[in-house]
Every structure is written in C-alpha cells, then in structure tokens.
Enzyme design. Structure first.
Site, PDB file in Angstrom:
ATOM      1  NE  ARG A  72     111.788  22.403  63.370  1.00 28.61           N
ATOM      2  CZ  ARG A  72     113.005  22.764  62.969  1.00 28.61           C
ATOM      3  NH1 ARG A  72     114.003  22.828  63.820  1.00 28.61           N
ATOM      4  NH2 ARG A  72     113.221  23.037  61.709  1.00 28.61           N
ATOM      5  CD  GLU A 104     123.342  28.083  58.737  1.00 30.46           C
ATOM      6  OE1 GLU A 104     122.426  28.891  58.489  1.00 30.46           O
ATOM      7  OE2 GLU A 104     123.143  26.960  59.185  1.00 30.46           O
ATOM      8  CG  ASN A 136     119.948  24.876  52.464  1.00 29.33           C
ATOM      9  OD1 ASN A 136     119.381  23.795  52.610  1.00 29.33           O
ATOM     10  ND2 ASN A 136     119.999  25.795  53.409  1.00 29.33           N
ATOM     11  NE  ARG A 164     121.798  23.451  56.504  1.00 25.15           N
ATOM     12  CZ  ARG A 164     120.778  24.023  57.087  1.00 25.15           C
ATOM     13  NH1 ARG A 164     119.951  24.765  56.393  1.00 25.15           N
ATOM     14  NH2 ARG A 164     120.567  23.872  58.369  1.00 25.15           N
ATOM     15  CG  HIS A 166     120.870  25.094  63.598  1.00 23.18           C
ATOM     16  ND1 HIS A 166     120.013  25.466  64.612  1.00 23.18           N
ATOM     17  CD2 HIS A 166     120.140  25.136  62.465  1.00 23.18           C
ATOM     18  CE1 HIS A 166     118.810  25.703  64.106  1.00 23.18           C
ATOM     19  NE2 HIS A 166     118.863  25.511  62.796  1.00 23.18           N
TER      20      HIS A 166
END
Ligand code: ADP
Length: 424
Positions: free
Chosen positions: A257, A400, A26, A107, A196
């Site tokens: 965010r 994940e 990742n 990823r 996601h």
C-alpha cells in the site's frame, strides 16, 4: 527506566480465574487464521492457517504441541475452512472439549463509530458489522461470514467481536477530522478511524508492564511495521493520533500500500490514464508501497535486492524510512514529551537495520539506538536505546491474538481493567 524481570511483574490477568481457553478467529478475504489461547498465562495452545479459500486448492496448516500438520485440499468457503479447523482439533489435538473453550473471539477490521470496545455478539451486532461494509468492503464481509459460520458451528459459547478500530475511537476530534466539507463527511462517515488498534493497545500496555510504570504516566509512539504498517501517538494510554485513516491505506509506506499520497493522484490517473475506481483501488492497495517501487514487499527480500545493488530496492527502502521519520517527528510535536518509541510486528520486531535507519539522525529529539542492543534477537520486550537518551527505544513483540482473547474475557465478564487499557 529499565525492564522489570518477568518473575517480578504482577499478572493482572490472574484475576480472570480459570476460564479455560479462547478460540481466536481472524477471517480474511481468502484466509482463516485461528489460535487457541490461554488468556491468563498468555500461551498459544494451538494455531493454524487456512489459505486460498475459494481457490481450487487450499493450504491448511495446524500447529499443536510442537507438531505441524499440513494439507492441501479444496476449501470452497469460510464455512468449510472452519469445519476443517474444528476437525483438525479433534484429529490432531487438542480436543476442544478438553481445552474447555470459554469464548470465541473474532477480529473485526472496521467498527466504525458504533464500536469503541469489544462486544458479545448477538444478531443485532452482526447486522451492525454488516452495515459497516461500505466503510470496509475488503474486510468486513469476510468477518461477518466468519462470525456467522462460527456461531453456527459453536453455538454454546459466547462469541465476541474485537474491533481493529476500537482503540482509536478515543482520538480527539481535531485528529480524526478531515478538512473536507462537513456535510459530505458526516453523510458518508468520512473521518479517520485508525486500524491495528488491538496491537497498538497491547504494546502500550505491555511497555508499561515491563517497565513497572503506570500507563497513565507514559507518552509513546508505537510503530506497527508488518505487511500493513501504522504509527500511533499515545498520551497516558489514550491515543491522540494515528496514521491510518478512513481505511488502512493512509499513512506509512507498507508492503503493497502507498500510504500518504496527494489525493489528486487519483483524479489525475482517472482523467489521464483512464483508470476506473476499482483499478485505482487495486493500484494503491496492492501494487504500491515496497512492491510498487521495487517489485518486492517482503523486507528480507528487499534487503537481498539492495545487497545485490538494485537501485529500485534502495529507493524503496529510503522512501519507507523517510516516511517513518516524518511521522516520528510529527508525533513528537503532538506529544511534546516522548518516553518510549516502540517497534513491533514483523519488520519492527525483526529488522535491526530498519530500526537503526529510522532512528538515525534523531538524536536532537532524544532518540537513538545502541548498535549492540539493537542487534539482540528474541521474543521478549527489550530496550535498544543507549543509556543517555531521554526516550527509550524498545522492541515489543505484538500478540494480537492474546490481546483479543483477553478482551473477550473482559467483554463476557463485563470487566473493565482498572487502567482502562488491556495491558500486555
Ligand atoms: P502481517 O501480519 O501484516 O502480514 P507481519 O507482522 O507478520 O505482517 O510482518 C510481515 C513482514 O515482516 C514480512 O513482509 C517481512 O517483510 C517482515 N519480516 C519478517 N521477518 C523479518 C526479518 N527477519 N527481517 C526483516 N523483515 C522481516
């Protein structure tokens, strides 16, 4: 519905055979996270992070067999980071030759409309991911770099790209279309993509598996609440809406965010505060959310501030919860019937307080949380709603890397799981 004990759950992945392990990478803008995963049993054999790539001093952490190796050294770029990781596998273990790497899984944040499932990487795929950089300028360049370096250093195994957007490529047109001039939108790829996806897909599959139900028979709202946060409405295993949009900025209040705001805030600040595009980008992505409101993006720290009587922290928490409630209400209306609300990721898995606050007052929707069940901590999926509710509220730890590893096997073997979804 109740949890089926692990020993009684069939493992759909035993059919994968003994493929060896998958190295999942990742690559972030200044970090590399890696994990060596057994795609059948699901365990992480080793994992590590390399942070502050490009700065004067990088931080390297490698975990294997209960031991943690930490180093501080200069890591000029992603190539150097991956080289360091591979050296640590040799030095500290496990030796990759012994672990039998079957594939490398990457990823990738943005797959645009080009990728609706994982793909084995060739030069053409790399070019396409690179072409998507305008849609994900903060993420895809690091992903491309990570892929190029890894293909160079590990040329003998297949490399697979697993896209954060792929699961949401099956959103209905009315859910992914923004109501703006169609020609402008088409010319610039402006639509909802959703992110996601690997986590949402994993959780949906996992819920079905632990309940002993077919994914096709369940309607779910999945709340992925990490530093980034997103919600999805999933009908019978197929997403019908999600909160993130063209980029991961839209939707829920996140660590740094803003999530949803009136787009006119941007024009207003450009005209009246003299902020340029980059400043506005930084404002909404890095100086907003919990951090913008309370100066702190970690939910644990926010809790401490609230306990100390900090009014800004209290407001930040209330705004965060209010937004989540609105999404649950909206997705309830979209789905009609909700069988499961699943909380996942750092905040969703660990904060009983957030879960209780989000579900408070939703009894008329058939959603409630049992205080004692909600207080239980652990790594296993669990039900936290009382027995009377029509909707199960669950905590489902996301994995994940494991989901990416399994999707790698499927891509390399050309497998399509029977349910069309990678189960947990
Ligand atoms: P990401 O992968 O997006 O960085 P994670 O899923 O790891 O995020 O979640 C990180 C967030 O989880 C942290 O910012 C922190 O707020 C939250 N978190 C972790 N542990 C706890 C806890 N025990 N209680 C409340 N929040 C927690």
């Amino acid at each position: 519905m109740s949890i089926v004990p692990e020993a009684e759950r069939p493992n759909p992945y035993s059919a994968y055979g003994a493929h060896g392990s998958v190295l999942v990478l990742n690559s972030g803008s200044s970090s590399l996270k890696y994990q060596l995963v057994n795609p059948v049993g699901g365990e992480a054999i080793a994992r590590g992070t390399i942070e502050r790539i490009g700065e004067s001093s990088g931080i390297v952490t490698h975990r294997f067999a209960g031991n943690t190796t930490e180093r501080e050294l200069e890591v000029p770029d992603h190539g150097a980071a991956l080289r360091i990781a591979l050296e640590l596998f040799e030095e500290v273990g496990p030796r990759l030759a012994d672990a039998g790497i079957y594939a490398v899984g990457h990823r990738v944040v943005h797959g645009g409309e080009l990728f609706s499932r994982p793909v084995v990487i060739d030069d053409d795929v790399v070019t396409k991911i690179h072409d998507l950089v305008p849609l994900a300028p903060l993420h895809n360049p690091a992903n491309v770099q990570g892929i190029e370096v890894a293909r160079d250093l590990l040329p003998d195994v297949p490399h697979v790209a697993v896209f954060d957007t792929a699961f949401f490529q099956s959103l209905p047109e009315h859910a992914y279309t923004y109501a703006i001039d169609r020609e402008v939108a088409r010319a610039h790829g402006v639509r909802r993509y959703g992110f996601h996806g690997t986590s949402h897909q994993y959780v949906v599959g996992k819920v079905a598996r632990v309940l002993g139900r077919r994914v096709q028979d369940l309607n779910m709202i999945v709340l992925h609440l990490g530093n980034g946060a997103s919600a999805s409405a999933v009908r019978g295993g197929v997403p019908v809406d999600t909160s993130m949009g063209l980029t991961p900025l839209e939707g829920l209040v996140m660590g740094t965010r803003s999530g949803d705001i009136d787009p006119a805030v941007v024009f207003h600040l450009a005209r009246n505060a003299g902020m340029d595009v980059d400043e506005l980008d930084t404002l909404l992505n890095k100086r907003s959310g919990l951090k913008g409101l309370a100066g702190e993006n970690d939910m644990r720290e926010l809790r401490r501030l609230i306990d100390a009587g900090d009014d800004d922290a209290r407001l930040a928490f209330d705004v965060y919860i209010h937004r989540l409630k609105k999404y649950i209400g909206a997705y309830h209306a979209v789905l009609g019937r909700v069988d499961v609300v699943a909380f996942t990721a750092g905040v969703g898995e660990n904060s009983a307080e957030v879960r209780a606050a989000v579900c408070d007052g939703l009894e008329s929707l058939g959603i409630d949380v049992d205080e004692t069940r909600n207080a239980v901590r652990g790594d296993e999926p669990r039900i936290i709603s009382p027995d009377w509710t029509s909707t199960l509220v669950m905590v489902v730890p996301t994995m994940e890397e494991l989901a990416i590893a399994r999707q790698c096997v499927e891509a390399v073997e050309g497998l399509r799981p029977a349910s069309g979804i990678t189960a947990g």
